[in-house]
Design a protein around this motif. Sequence first.
Motif, PDB file in Angstrom:
ATOM      1  N   SER A  65       3.234   3.416  -9.077  1.00 25.53           N
ATOM      2  CA  SER A  65       2.922   3.863  -7.721  1.00 25.53           C
ATOM      3  C   SER A  65       1.426   3.711  -7.472  1.00 25.53           C
ATOM      4  O   SER A  65       0.630   3.727  -8.410  1.00 25.53           O
ATOM      5  CB  SER A  65       3.310   5.337  -7.535  1.00 25.53           C
ATOM      6  OG  SER A  65       4.646   5.567  -7.937  1.00 25.53           O
ATOM      7  N   ASN A  66       1.056   3.571  -6.199  1.00 21.34           N
ATOM      8  CA  ASN A  66      -0.362   3.503  -5.855  1.00 21.34           C
ATOM      9  C   ASN A  66      -0.620   4.330  -4.608  1.00 21.34           C
ATOM     10  O   ASN A  66       0.286   4.574  -3.803  1.00 21.34           O
ATOM     11  CB  ASN A  66      -0.807   2.048  -5.659  1.00 21.34           C
ATOM     12  CG  ASN A  66      -0.375   1.484  -4.323  1.00 21.34           C
ATOM     13  OD1 ASN A  66      -1.016   1.697  -3.291  1.00 21.34           O
ATOM     14  ND2 ASN A  66       0.749   0.755  -4.327  1.00 21.34           N
ATOM     15  N   SER A  67      -1.858   4.755  -4.435  1.00 22.74           N
ATOM     16  CA  SER A  67      -2.246   5.537  -3.253  1.00 22.74           C
ATOM     17  C   SER A  67      -3.332   4.826  -2.457  1.00 22.74           C
ATOM     18  O   SER A  67      -4.222   5.464  -1.884  1.00 22.74           O
ATOM     19  CB  SER A  67      -2.732   6.927  -3.675  1.00 22.74           C
ATOM     20  OG  SER A  67      -3.838   6.828  -4.563  1.00 22.74           O
ATOM     21  N   PHE A  68      -3.271   3.491  -2.431  1.00 29.90           N
ATOM     22  CA  PHE A  68      -4.236   2.725  -1.646  1.00 29.90           C
ATOM     23  C   PHE A  68      -3.885   2.795  -0.162  1.00 29.90           C
ATOM     24  O   PHE A  68      -2.710   2.894   0.215  1.00 29.90           O
ATOM     25  CB  PHE A  68      -4.248   1.263  -2.082  1.00 29.90           C
ATOM     26  CG  PHE A  68      -5.026   1.011  -3.340  1.00 29.90           C
ATOM     27  CD1 PHE A  68      -6.402   0.880  -3.322  1.00 29.90           C
ATOM     28  CD2 PHE A  68      -4.369   0.902  -4.561  1.00 29.90           C
ATOM     29  CE1 PHE A  68      -7.114   0.646  -4.478  1.00 29.90           C
ATOM     30  CE2 PHE A  68      -5.068   0.669  -5.728  1.00 29.90           C
ATOM     31  CZ  PHE A  68      -6.449   0.532  -5.684  1.00 29.90           C
TER      32      PHE A  68
ATOM     33  N   LEU B  67      -0.563  -5.759  -2.924  1.00 28.70           N
ATOM     34  CA  LEU B  67      -1.589  -5.885  -3.962  1.00 28.70           C
ATOM     35  C   LEU B  67      -0.976  -6.431  -5.250  1.00 28.70           C
ATOM     36  O   LEU B  67       0.164  -6.102  -5.590  1.00 28.70           O
ATOM     37  CB  LEU B  67      -2.216  -4.516  -4.247  1.00 28.70           C
ATOM     38  CG  LEU B  67      -2.954  -3.858  -3.080  1.00 28.70           C
ATOM     39  CD1 LEU B  67      -3.289  -2.415  -3.424  1.00 28.70           C
ATOM     40  CD2 LEU B  67      -4.214  -4.628  -2.734  1.00 28.70           C
ATOM     41  N   PRO B  68      -1.701  -7.277  -5.986  1.00 28.41           N
ATOM     42  CA  PRO B  68      -1.158  -7.824  -7.238  1.00 28.41           C
ATOM     43  C   PRO B  68      -1.054  -6.758  -8.326  1.00 28.41           C
ATOM     44  O   PRO B  68      -1.986  -5.972  -8.537  1.00 28.41           O
ATOM     45  CB  PRO B  68      -2.171  -8.914  -7.625  1.00 28.41           C
ATOM     46  CG  PRO B  68      -3.432  -8.524  -6.934  1.00 28.41           C
ATOM     47  CD  PRO B  68      -3.033  -7.815  -5.681  1.00 28.41           C
ATOM     48  N   VAL B  69       0.084  -6.738  -9.014  1.00 28.59           N
ATOM     49  CA  VAL B  69       0.339  -5.794 -10.098  1.00 28.59           C
ATOM     50  C   VAL B  69       0.611  -6.577 -11.379  1.00 28.59           C
ATOM     51  O   VAL B  69       1.357  -7.568 -11.365  1.00 28.59           O
ATOM     52  CB  VAL B  69       1.558  -4.895  -9.789  1.00 28.59           C
ATOM     53  CG1 VAL B  69       1.865  -3.974 -10.962  1.00 28.59           C
ATOM     54  CG2 VAL B  69       1.318  -4.090  -8.533  1.00 28.59           C
ATOM     55  N   GLU B  70      -0.003  -6.154 -12.471  1.00 30.60           N
ATOM     56  CA  GLU B  70       0.289  -6.742 -13.780  1.00 30.60           C
ATOM     57  C   GLU B  70       0.810  -5.633 -14.685  1.00 30.60           C
ATOM     58  O   GLU B  70       0.157  -4.596 -14.839  1.00 30.60           O
ATOM     59  CB  GLU B  70      -0.940  -7.398 -14.389  1.00 30.60           C
ATOM     60  CG  GLU B  70      -0.630  -8.158 -15.667  1.00 30.60           C
ATOM     61  CD  GLU B  70      -1.793  -9.015 -16.142  1.00 30.60           C
ATOM     62  OE1 GLU B  70      -1.900 -10.183 -15.687  1.00 30.60           O
ATOM     63  OE2 GLU B  70      -2.601  -8.529 -16.940  1.00 30.60           O
TER      64      GLU B  70
ATOM     65  N   PHE C 241       0.841  -1.196   0.000  1.00 32.33           N
ATOM     66  CA  PHE C 241       0.000   0.000   0.000  1.00 32.33           C
ATOM     67  C   PHE C 241       0.882   1.254   0.000  1.00 32.33           C
ATOM     68  O   PHE C 241       1.854   1.345   0.757  1.00 32.33           O
ATOM     69  CB  PHE C 241      -0.912   0.010   1.220  1.00 32.33           C
ATOM     70  CG  PHE C 241      -2.052  -0.969   1.126  1.00 32.33           C
ATOM     71  CD1 PHE C 241      -3.340  -0.540   0.875  1.00 32.33           C
ATOM     72  CD2 PHE C 241      -1.828  -2.331   1.277  1.00 32.33           C
ATOM     73  CE1 PHE C 241      -4.389  -1.442   0.778  1.00 32.33           C
ATOM     74  CE2 PHE C 241      -2.868  -3.232   1.189  1.00 32.33           C
ATOM     75  CZ  PHE C 241      -4.155  -2.794   0.935  1.00 32.33           C
ATOM     76  N   SER C 242       0.532   2.218  -0.881  1.00 33.24           N
ATOM     77  CA  SER C 242       1.246   3.501  -0.984  1.00 33.24           C
ATOM     78  C   SER C 242       2.732   3.302  -1.246  1.00 33.24           C
ATOM     79  O   SER C 242       3.578   4.020  -0.704  1.00 33.24           O
ATOM     80  CB  SER C 242       1.036   4.331   0.293  1.00 33.24           C
ATOM     81  OG  SER C 242      -0.330   4.607   0.494  1.00 33.24           O
ATOM     82  N   GLU C 243       3.051   2.369  -2.107  1.00 36.57           N
ATOM     83  CA  GLU C 243       4.443   2.085  -2.456  1.00 36.57           C
ATOM     84  C   GLU C 243       4.654   2.396  -3.933  1.00 36.57           C
ATOM     85  O   GLU C 243       3.695   2.508  -4.701  1.00 36.57           O
ATOM     86  CB  GLU C 243       4.764   0.609  -2.183  1.00 36.57           C
ATOM     87  CG  GLU C 243       6.221   0.235  -2.416  1.00 36.57           C
ATOM     88  CD  GLU C 243       6.480  -1.261  -2.270  1.00 36.57           C
ATOM     89  OE1 GLU C 243       7.592  -1.638  -1.908  1.00 36.57           O
ATOM     90  OE2 GLU C 243       5.536  -2.042  -2.525  1.00 36.57           O
ATOM     91  N   HIS C 244       5.904   2.557  -4.344  1.00 42.42           N
ATOM     92  CA  HIS C 244       6.198   2.620  -5.775  1.00 42.42           C
ATOM     93  C   HIS C 244       7.338   1.663  -6.094  1.00 42.42           C
ATOM     94  O   HIS C 244       8.244   1.448  -5.277  1.00 42.42           O
ATOM     95  CB  HIS C 244       6.514   4.056  -6.233  1.00 42.42           C
ATOM     96  CG  HIS C 244       7.833   4.575  -5.741  1.00 42.42           C
ATOM     97  ND1 HIS C 244       7.940   5.361  -4.629  1.00 42.42           N
ATOM     98  CD2 HIS C 244       9.089   4.426  -6.222  1.00 42.42           C
ATOM     99  CE1 HIS C 244       9.201   5.688  -4.433  1.00 42.42           C
ATOM    100  NE2 HIS C 244       9.933   5.128  -5.380  1.00 42.42           N
ATOM    101  N   ARG C 245       7.267   1.091  -7.313  1.00 40.34           N
ATOM    102  CA  ARG C 245       8.272   0.127  -7.755  1.00 40.34           C
ATOM    103  C   ARG C 245       8.784   0.522  -9.127  1.00 40.34           C
ATOM    104  O   ARG C 245       8.035   1.068  -9.946  1.00 40.34           O
ATOM    105  CB  ARG C 245       7.693  -1.291  -7.802  1.00 40.34           C
ATOM    106  CG  ARG C 245       7.523  -1.888  -6.415  1.00 40.34           C
ATOM    107  CD  ARG C 245       7.021  -3.312  -6.459  1.00 40.34           C
ATOM    108  NE  ARG C 245       7.163  -3.949  -5.167  1.00 40.34           N
ATOM    109  CZ  ARG C 245       8.072  -4.867  -4.866  1.00 40.34           C
ATOM    110  NH1 ARG C 245       8.911  -5.272  -5.790  1.00 40.34           N
ATOM    111  NH2 ARG C 245       8.148  -5.393  -3.665  1.00 40.34           N
TER     112      ARG C 245
END
Length: 427
Positions: free
Chosen positions: A354-357, A369-372, A267-271
Amino acid sequence: MITRKRLAAGVCALVATFATGILPAAGTASAAAAPDGQSEQAAPKVDLVLDVSGSMRTADIDGKSRMAAAKQAFNEVLDAVPQEVQLGIRTLGANYPGEDRKVGCKDTRALYPVGPLNRTEAKTAVATLAPTGWTPIGPALQGAAEDLKGGDATRRIVLITDGEDTCQPLDPCEVARDIAAQGIHLTIDTLGLIPDAKTREQLTCIAEATGGTYTSVQHTDQLSGKVKQLVDRAADPVAVPVATNGTASCENAPQLKPGLYTDREKFSEHRSYKVDVKPGQELRASASIGVDRQTNPDYGVLLRAVTAHGREIVRGSEAGDGRTDLISTGLRYPKAPADDSDDKTPETVCLQVSNSFSAPPGVKTDPGLPVELAIDVVDGPDHASDVAAFGLGRGWWLLGALTLAGLVAGLVWGWISRWRIAVWRTN
């Protein structure tokens, strides 16, 4: 009347002319975009996991017990399994009739091993089943994942049960998330036999954790039809995502080639990931994040293309609020041709997802969370006037042609209408 028919025919012919001139080109472009040299895929694997707990004695499906309905459905499914599918059957709650919870929650076994199907042997094994014990769904899913281990084939678990897990605290939903986090592209589909609200909620969570489906079943033919559909779906050739691990910074990010990739993001991470783009090529990328658990409202996903020096090139973003299963965004980056036509030195582009969950209290955030991530590198636009350079794609021409056709048809219709009114007034 004749004038009206001729006019309608003329308008149809005009639209058809535009469409005929455009659609073949679009079809050709699609064919050209298809990957070449597809390698033959390994045989898909399916494990049918059947609940044989005591509650399966209940007679409420078409006048017979749930167990009898399941057996009939299994026999029909086994007759229709595609030859290329390797199929197995695992049971839960089929052997221990006692009250010892520790023993009952280990009651799962492979009734028929995953492999080439012998229909007679599989049917004979199913015929011996009788409703017996507990409902250890979590351990059964772990066992099924082990049954399907090995190779690069498509893997699918089909769970058929009439109740929620009775072996907490091993939460089957968390088990499904752990399986998904292994990056082995294993999908779990769930079917609930006359389910109550708690069973529906649990089976939906299990399916969503791996990108599978949940179905409520009320009749025998519905059960057999759905299982057949899921087994057939496993036999359809699909692109299998490659598991990868993004990093917090671009310096040590994994180098990716065109293809489909999966990862997990907290959650709220970036890769970050790296992609090479040569002069005259165009990078196309999209990122999708699956929401496999409860989250707070107001969220978003951001995909950025960044240079090696940290300068942002282009971005794509999407935001929303409320309940969702998936959120996606994408970007396109056409790299201009080099002044020297022989210069093919690639530029290393850093893709950042990045996500803001955020999660409500009590919701586990691990695994992430799963990322595709879908990546493609194609030949760039030939010149600046090519609409692809502006991110519109070649479908823009179809839209423009249809707009022009509508304009011309409207002008013609208006002119003829005015002429008919003038004739009417004269007469």
